[in-house]
Design an enzyme around this catalytic site. Sequence first.
Site, short mmCIF file in Angstrom:
data_model
loop_
_atom_site.label_atom_id
_atom_site.label_comp_id
_atom_site.label_asym_id
_atom_site.label_seq_id
_atom_site.Cartn_x
_atom_site.Cartn_y
_atom_site.Cartn_z
CB SER A 163 5.47 3.98 -4.70
OG SER A 163 6.37 5.03 -4.90
CG ASP A 255 1.90 10.77 -6.14
OD1 ASP A 255 3.06 11.22 -5.96
OD2 ASP A 255 1.67 9.56 -6.33
CG HIS A 285 3.46 8.67 -3.32
ND1 HIS A 285 3.44 8.33 -4.64
CD2 HIS A 285 4.37 7.84 -2.74
CE1 HIS A 285 4.29 7.35 -4.86
NE2 HIS A 285 4.86 7.01 -3.71
#
Length: 316
Positions: A163, A255, A285
């Site tokens: 991320s 995601d 995610h």
Amino acid sequence: MTDAPFIRPDMKAFLDMMAQVAGPKLADMTLAEARQSYVAMHGIADRPARALPVIRDLACPGPNGDIPLRLYDARESREEASPVIMFFHGGGFVIGDLDTHHALCTEIAALIDLPLVAVHYALAPEAPFPAAILDCEAATRWVAGSPAELGRTASGIITIGDSAGGNATVVVGQLLAASPAAVPVVLQVPIFPLVADANGSASMAAFSEGYLLTADTMGFFDAAYGADRADPRGFPILGQHDTAPPTIVVTASLDPIRDSGRAYVKALVDAGRDCLFLEMRGVTHSFTNLRGAVPSTQADLERIIAAMRFMLENPA
């Protein structure tokens, strides 16, 4: 009406459970609450940390004081030089620390049998953009120099992160390509990274609510971190790609920032760089930190490690 996206059964069970949990959204919490909830979620959802011979806290000098680090190694000592993995944790540059990703770091170090150094960079909003990036760069340069405190000799650097940490992975690669460290980046592994602005993307429209990471949370992180939308250190899709190291880009099909990772793959391919693309289907995610609650994601992590071995053993 488009067909509903594929969701793995164990992922759906976790999402259904999360939907039943009453409580404030991350964007409505205080900073302290948001950070604590991230620790708590990983504690509940991830697999237990592995025992390793070496788990040792360190620190290195940074632009605004010492940067906390943690060294992981499946071997007590190493005589030979080897690549060293630099791990940058996720959390929107606002939440997350050495403990939120501790279990994941033990797993990566155990599976790939290389030393790994996790970086606790400065967090926003106390330290907004580009403080986190400057810390990640400084830590990487320090490890590349094989300092005595590390007790390991680096032959190269592997950057990896999830991320926001995936963003840092790409940015550090660009910064070290422009101004080399003591040893080169031999592989970079951005996992569900934010590389390009996700606002307005098809994946943001499709998965903005109900798939763990939400548009509201992304807005919360964005406002706190305050990345300059014209600066490649904030959005590295704007940077130079023809000097990128060998890369494994990992995305999750459910995601909201999936299309950002896909855009980076295209940029690398267009620049003629070595790139391997893995999109994990039916998961959201943060799947790398859900390996306890969503057991199938352990195999996803093992695929990433297998891809890393392949790229390291077959350099261009």
